[in-house]
Write a protein that holds these residues in place. Structure first.
Motif, mmCIF file in Angstrom:
data_model
loop_
_atom_site.group_PDB
_atom_site.id
_atom_site.type_symbol
_atom_site.label_atom_id
_atom_site.label_comp_id
_atom_site.label_asym_id
_atom_site.label_seq_id
_atom_site.Cartn_x
_atom_site.Cartn_y
_atom_site.Cartn_z
ATOM 1 N N ASP A 173 0.801 -1.225 0.000
ATOM 2 C CA ASP A 173 0.000 0.000 0.000
ATOM 3 C C ASP A 173 0.833 1.274 0.000
ATOM 4 O O ASP A 173 0.336 2.340 -0.375
ATOM 5 N N ASP A 174 2.083 1.220 0.474
ATOM 6 C CA ASP A 174 2.935 2.404 0.550
ATOM 7 C C ASP A 174 3.731 2.511 -0.743
ATOM 8 O O ASP A 174 4.712 1.794 -0.942
ATOM 9 N N LEU A 175 3.271 3.389 -1.627
ATOM 10 C CA LEU A 175 3.832 3.426 -2.973
ATOM 11 C C LEU A 175 4.291 4.831 -3.335
ATOM 12 O O LEU A 175 3.616 5.826 -3.034
ATOM 13 N N ALA A 176 5.430 4.898 -3.994
ATOM 14 C CA ALA A 176 5.924 6.119 -4.623
ATOM 15 C C ALA A 176 6.536 5.672 -5.942
ATOM 16 O O ALA A 176 7.695 5.265 -6.008
ATOM 17 N N ILE A 177 5.724 5.680 -7.010
ATOM 18 C CA ILE A 177 6.160 5.140 -8.300
ATOM 19 C C ILE A 177 6.230 6.258 -9.319
ATOM 20 O O ILE A 177 5.458 7.212 -9.279
ATOM 21 N N VAL A 178 7.158 6.135 -10.251
ATOM 22 C CA VAL A 178 7.390 7.159 -11.257
ATOM 23 C C VAL A 178 7.577 6.492 -12.606
ATOM 24 O O VAL A 178 8.067 5.352 -12.687
ATOM 25 N N GLU A 179 7.175 7.168 -13.673
ATOM 26 C CA GLU A 179 7.354 6.652 -15.027
ATOM 27 C C GLU A 179 7.679 7.804 -15.963
ATOM 28 O O GLU A 179 7.153 8.913 -15.810
ATOM 29 N N THR A 180 8.575 7.568 -16.883
ATOM 30 C CA THR A 180 8.813 8.491 -17.989
ATOM 31 C C THR A 180 8.496 7.759 -19.279
ATOM 32 O O THR A 180 8.815 6.579 -19.422
ATOM 33 N N GLY A 181 7.854 8.448 -20.195
ATOM 34 C CA GLY A 181 7.509 7.819 -21.465
ATOM 35 C C GLY A 181 6.796 8.795 -22.372
ATOM 36 O O GLY A 181 6.367 9.871 -21.954
ATOM 37 N N SER A 182 6.670 8.391 -23.617
ATOM 38 C CA SER A 182 6.043 9.255 -24.615
ATOM 39 C C SER A 182 4.529 9.220 -24.495
ATOM 40 O O SER A 182 3.936 8.193 -24.147
ATOM 41 N N VAL A 183 3.910 10.349 -24.764
ATOM 42 C CA VAL A 183 2.467 10.424 -24.969
ATOM 43 C C VAL A 183 2.243 10.883 -26.400
ATOM 44 O O VAL A 183 3.151 11.425 -27.038
ATOM 45 N N PHE A 184 1.040 10.663 -26.909
ATOM 46 C CA PHE A 184 0.823 10.822 -28.341
ATOM 47 C C PHE A 184 -0.450 11.639 -28.582
ATOM 48 O O PHE A 184 -1.555 11.184 -28.280
ATOM 49 N N TYR A 185 -0.271 12.846 -29.128
ATOM 50 C CA TYR A 185 -1.408 13.699 -29.469
ATOM 51 C C TYR A 185 -1.632 13.637 -30.980
ATOM 52 O O TYR A 185 -0.708 13.871 -31.764
ATOM 53 N N ALA A 186 -2.855 13.331 -31.376
ATOM 54 C CA ALA A 186 -3.174 13.255 -32.800
ATOM 55 C C ALA A 186 -3.018 14.625 -33.446
ATOM 56 O O ALA A 186 -3.196 15.667 -32.808
ATOM 57 N N ALA A 187 -2.626 14.605 -34.729
ATOM 58 C CA ALA A 187 -2.478 15.857 -35.469
ATOM 59 C C ALA A 187 -3.816 16.585 -35.529
ATOM 60 O O ALA A 187 -4.877 15.967 -35.614
ATOM 61 N N ASP A 188 -3.760 17.895 -35.452
ATOM 62 C CA ASP A 188 -4.966 18.718 -35.489
ATOM 63 C C ASP A 188 -4.804 19.803 -36.562
ATOM 64 O O ASP A 188 -4.031 20.744 -36.377
ATOM 65 N N PRO A 189 -5.454 19.714 -37.729
ATOM 66 C CA PRO A 189 -6.415 18.666 -38.087
ATOM 67 C C PRO A 189 -5.706 17.377 -38.500
ATOM 68 O O PRO A 189 -4.534 17.402 -38.868
ATOM 69 N N PRO A 190 -6.426 16.224 -38.442
ATOM 70 C CA PRO A 190 -5.810 14.956 -38.824
ATOM 71 C C PRO A 190 -5.382 14.951 -40.290
ATOM 72 O O PRO A 190 -6.008 15.596 -41.133
ATOM 73 N N SER A 191 -4.302 14.225 -40.576
ATOM 74 C CA SER A 191 -3.849 14.080 -41.958
ATOM 75 C C SER A 191 -3.308 12.671 -42.148
ATOM 76 O O SER A 191 -2.928 12.008 -41.187
ATOM 77 N N SER A 192 -3.305 12.222 -43.391
ATOM 78 C CA SER A 192 -2.815 10.873 -43.707
ATOM 79 C C SER A 192 -1.351 10.936 -44.074
ATOM 80 O O SER A 192 -0.910 11.838 -44.798
ATOM 81 N N ALA A 193 -0.600 9.956 -43.574
ATOM 82 C CA ALA A 193 0.821 9.894 -43.885
ATOM 83 C C ALA A 193 1.025 9.300 -45.273
ATOM 84 O O ALA A 193 0.352 8.341 -45.656
ATOM 85 N N PRO A 194 1.914 9.852 -46.063
ATOM 86 C CA PRO A 194 2.189 9.258 -47.381
ATOM 87 C C PRO A 194 2.911 7.929 -47.226
ATOM 88 O O PRO A 194 3.524 7.650 -46.186
ATOM 89 N N ARG A 195 2.811 7.101 -48.244
ATOM 90 C CA ARG A 195 3.512 5.815 -48.260
ATOM 91 C C ARG A 195 4.541 5.833 -49.383
ATOM 92 O O ARG A 195 4.241 5.449 -50.519
ATOM 93 N N PRO A 196 5.747 6.283 -49.089
ATOM 94 C CA PRO A 196 6.763 6.369 -50.150
ATOM 95 C C PRO A 196 7.193 4.983 -50.602
ATOM 96 O O PRO A 196 7.047 3.993 -49.894
ATOM 97 N N ALA A 197 7.734 4.929 -51.796
ATOM 98 C CA ALA A 197 8.232 3.668 -52.343
ATOM 99 C C ALA A 197 9.425 3.192 -51.530
ATOM 100 O O ALA A 197 10.167 3.991 -50.939
ATOM 101 N N VAL A 198 9.603 1.879 -51.468
ATOM 102 C CA VAL A 198 10.704 1.303 -50.698
ATOM 103 C C VAL A 198 11.982 1.207 -51.520
ATOM 104 O O VAL A 198 12.996 0.713 -51.032
ATOM 105 N N THR A 199 11.932 1.674 -52.749
ATOM 106 C CA THR A 199 13.107 1.559 -53.617
ATOM 107 C C THR A 199 14.131 2.665 -53.389
ATOM 108 O O THR A 199 15.226 2.617 -53.933
ATOM 109 N N GLY A 200 13.770 3.680 -52.618
ATOM 110 C CA GLY A 200 14.708 4.772 -52.374
ATOM 111 C C GLY A 200 14.335 5.528 -51.120
ATOM 112 O O GLY A 200 13.301 5.272 -50.486
ATOM 113 N N ARG A 201 15.186 6.461 -50.749
ATOM 114 C CA ARG A 201 14.960 7.248 -49.552
ATOM 115 C C ARG A 201 13.798 8.222 -49.787
ATOM 116 O O ARG A 201 13.679 8.812 -50.856
#
Length: 844
Positions: free
Chosen positions: A591-619
């Motif tokens: 019951d006696d707890l002092a816990i901590v966490e670090t980590g990423s949180v994720f906020y959606a883009a505002d406004p939302p947009s779709s990520a492109p899918r580039p070809a795998v043949t080049g950078r």
């Protein structure tokens, strides 16, 4: 993949003295992950024998049940002597046993556990009086022996099994193949060929240096249309083999050896035809599908689904099909999801006498996407996703046909259909000395060639280079370094001396990495325990936290294929994960707890947009990378902590100190101090904290970081937390950005500190942080620290007012300050506080 040792011996000439654990060690050295070696049947001990039913009498009971009082011959060694029963009738040497099943007749051979035997679950057999008789043993069903799920009746054995005539009193264990060593192997995605006894036996043979017999001995002939008509309309199916068998006897049961092997490999025995297809899939790695020929409507067609089509699969689920799904169809429409699951309309039934056997090859990505799209994983899809040997399809189809002829009394139909061909593997050119250079050990070219040929590759030597063509069952071998890995695991990584690479000069941790490590080290040193939680969340979490509709924490990213539908989003706050950790600890008495966490949180883009899918043949281009970053939204790193119970337990130093908002605020101070950042606090109302007991944390420059304080009682009740639970959550990325650059921190002064204390009377509703901020602005560059050390309310300061006492610390980098200098700085600080917040100096 579960592999019975006796089944592996069918294809690998393993020594009789080799046990499962020794083989497991050899396979682990070869790079496989053997999780356990199970001793199947070890939970059955004591006398288990073959019995012959000599007679029985059906006896109705008051509860409506009809039991059978049986006389069973269990062999001369175990029979009771001949005599007479209660009526005076002659009774031959046998045992009397009460049985509730009715699926046997006089003369049948059954399995009997005698008194002294122990069955799975610790069920001990003894002579017991039941239904008016002393039952001297038990006639067993398959489930009672752990041999399957069948409990509708007892096991009735054929007169011969395992190649020998059976007689009463014989040990039943070898007849039933009861005891077996089974290796349970976790097959990694790049080792799809190991999802078969064929692949595992090949690995076992290589590991032990013994001969291997390939059960896939037939090649694939040229395309022919002499069998059931098949047409393919998609490149995702380069090969389709169809073989037909008629005259199948649907009443024949699966022989004991077949059903037992399928069961030991982790599948359920269903019927003879289905068991045969599963057996061959487990044996060769090639998924097989059998159609009831009489329920097929015209030719089989492999094609992409069309919009609006549906399919009822074998699990009785009606599924709407996607235009990218590869389906098997006939004149009635789709009859199966290719490589995933067949359709109910053409499934094998209790009356099936004619079977069309399908052994096809489907593209791995097509099957994987269909499986995930429909959230439908099967034994077939798991194999196709990892890569199936296309060259095994023809042999596997004929293996099923041969077993149907042998075990089900069928007749192989003359003529077969082969559409397409086995895809030709692409060769790879590598330098002969590459494995040795990469592995850091001596591997001569001749050894490299022999090892690669051992895995089934074809090697052509041209000077110092090798042209290596992978075997058809290894689609993962596409790069020179794939072959280096194969050589490494076969020469055994144990023979390679590990060498830790030296870090190049001038490189190390980034400023952000150093800052994060410094912060978490400081917080842990202050008494907190670091935890990690899953980065998933739900809308219900935000509702329970009381997060408003316009709060940025409502900008949720939904996961396309979540681990659990209860948490289908990426988190925007760390607190629910920490609350879950509190609940788990409290359920275990902590019951006696002092816990901590670090980590990423994720906020959606505002406004939302779709990520492109580039070809795998080049950078990707700079524009594509920018568009992908924009579609991802913001992903700051947060730091959060939760405190419950006692911060310090009761001991010889005094009573317990409860954990609360003070420690929550202290977390922010400790983190900021580790980076050299000054903080400002002010009282606010912010979910999920208690109104009036929440502080907003910001930098001295006004950059907001987060909040700390005591949680709202409704949040505490919603999550089942202890009363007065305190929490803090701050934006660690923003805190790191506010930290001074490395090397820019002022050097420590060697001159003494000048201490000045001031007390200011202000209105009771003026936050102490506001007064502190005014003092900092007025004190000037000599101010080193300011700290509130006392708050007083009472008649001496008047109603509606309070006294705040601050300790001011001044220091100069180049001299000892005089009393006049420190006093002037103090007075300047007080003057600004008087001007900005209406403070009134109080004499200490």
């Amino acid at each position: 993949m579960r592999a019975p040792l006796s089944w592996l011996r069918d294809y690998a000439s393993l020594a009789e003295s080799l046990d499962g654990r020794s083989l497991a060690e050899a396979l682990i050295r070869a790079g496989l992950e053997v999780e356990t070696v199970e001793q199947a049947g070890a939970d059955v001990t004591g006398p288990l024998v073959i019995g012959r039913v000599l007679s029985y009498v059906d006896e109705p009971q008051k509860n409506g049940k009809v039991i059978r009082w049986c006389r069973v011959d269990v062999g001369a060694e175990h029979n009771d002597p001949a005599g007479s029963d209660d009526s005076g009738a002659d009774v031959p040497a046998s045992r009397g046993i009460v049985c509730g099943a009715h699926n046997f007749a006089v003369g049948d051979l059954v399995v009997v556990s005698l008194p002294g035997a122990v069955l799975p679950g610790g069920f001990a057999i003894a002579a017991r009086k039941t239904y008016g008789h002393v039952s001297d043993g038990m006639i067993c069903s398959a489930r009672e022996l752990g041999l399957g799920d069948d409990h509708d009746g007892i096991m009735v054995l054929p007169p011969t099994a395992a190649g020998d005539d059976l007689a009463p009193g014989d040990d039943a264990a070898p007849v039933l193949q009861l005891r077996e060593e089974v290796l349970d192997i976790a097959v990694t995605p790049d080792r799809g060929y190991c999802l078969s006894l064929r692949g595992l036996a090949r690995e076992a043979a290589q590991a032990e240096g013994v001969a291997f017999r390939d059960p896939v001995a037939l090649g694939t002939p040229a395309p022919t249309d002499g069998g059931f008509p098949v047409r393919t309309e998609s490149d995702a199916c380069p090969l389709f083999v169809a073989v037909s068998v008629t005259g199948v006897d649907p009443s024949r049961p699966s022989p004991r050896w077949l059903a037992r092997r399928v069961q030991l490999a982790g599948m359920r025995s269903i019927s003879l035809v289905v068991d045969i297809t599963n057996y061959v899939m487990l044996e060769t790695g090639q998924p097989i599908h059998a159609y009831d020929a009489e329920r097929l409507d015209g030719p089989i067609v492999v094609r992409k689904a069309t919009a609006g089509e549906t399919l009822t699969t074998l699990d009785d689920q009606t599924r709407g099909l996607h235009v990218d799904d590869l389906v098997i169809s006939d004149g009635s429409g789709p009859i199966g999801l290719a490589g995933v699951m067949g359709g109910a309309s053409t499934e094998i039934g209790a009356g099936t006498t004619a079977v069309v056997i399908e052994a096809a090859h489907f593209a791995a990505m097509t099957v994987a996407r269909t499986s995930r799209r429909h959230k439908l994983s099967s034994e077939a899809s798991r194999r196709f996703e990892r890569g199936v040997d296309p060259a095994a399809a023809y042999a596997a189809a004929h293996r099923v046909a041969d077993l149907l002829v042998e075990l089900a009394g069928g007749t192989l139909v003359e003529g077969e259909t082969v559409v397409g061909a086995v895809p030709v593997p692409v060769p790879t050119t590598i330098e002969a000395d590459l494995p040795g250079r990469i592995l850091g050990t001596t591997v001569d070219p001749g050894t490299v060639v022999s090892l690669l040929e051992a895995v089934g590759a074809t090697v052509a030597v041209a000077g110092s280079t090798l042209s290596v063509t992978p075997p058809t069952w290894r689609p993962d071998l596409t790069d020179p370094y794939d072959y280096v890995e194969e050589v490494g695991r076969l020469v055994s990584y144990d023979t390679i001396t590990p060498t830790v690479p030296r870090a190049p000069v001038g490189r190390g941790l980034t400023a952000a990495q150093r800052g994060r490590r410094a912060v978490i080290a400081a917080v842990v040193a202050a008494g907190f325990v670091e935890v990690l939680s899953f980065p998933f969340a739900s809308v219900e979490d935000l509702d329970r936290l009381g997060v408003s509709a316009d709060d940025p924490r409502r900008r949720l990213n939904r996961i396309a294929n979540p681990l659990a539908e209860t948490s289908p989003y990426l988190r925007t706050t760390l607190l629910p994960g920490l609350f879950g950790a509190v609940a788990r600890n409290r359920s275990r008495g902590n019951d006696d707890l002092a816990i901590v966490e670090t980590g990423s949180v994720f906020y959606a883009a505002d406004p939302p947009s779709s990520a492109p899918r580039p070809a795998v043949t080049g950078r990707p281009t700079a524009e594509e990378l920018a568009a992908m970053d924009a579609a991802l939204g913001e992903q700051p790193r947060h730091l959060a902590a939760v405190l419950t119970g006692s911060w310090r337990t009761s001991d010889w130093r005094g009573g317990a100190q409860p954990a609360g908002w003070q420690q929550a605020l202290a977390v922010t101070e400790v983190a900021a101090r580790a980076l050299g950042v000054s903080l400002v606090r002010r009282a606010v109302d912010h979910a999920p904290w208690h109104p009036g007991r929440c502080a907003e944390i910001s930098t001295s420059d006004g950059v907001p970081l987060g909040h700390a304080g005591e949680l709202h009682p409704q949040v505490i009740a919603a999550y089942g937390l202890p009363e007065r639970t305190a929490a803090v959550e701050i934006d660690l990325s923003a805190l790191l950005a506010a930290a001074p650059p490395r090397g820019s921190v002022a050097p420590i002064s060697g001159y003494p500190v000048a201490k000045e204390d001031v007390a200011l009377i202000v209105a009771v509703d003026v936050p102490a942080a506001t007064v502190e901020s005014a003092l900092r602005r007025g004190a000037g560059p000599l101010l080193e620290a300011v700290e509130l050390f006392d708050v007083y309310t009472g008649p001496q300061v008047g109603e509606g007012r309070k006294s705040l006492a601050f300790a001011l610390r001044f220091r100069a980098p180049d001299r000892t300050l005089t009393d006049a200098e420190s006093g002037a700085a103090r007075d300047a600080a007080v003057a600004v506080a008087v001007q900005e917040v209406g403070a009134e100096p109080r004499v200490l």
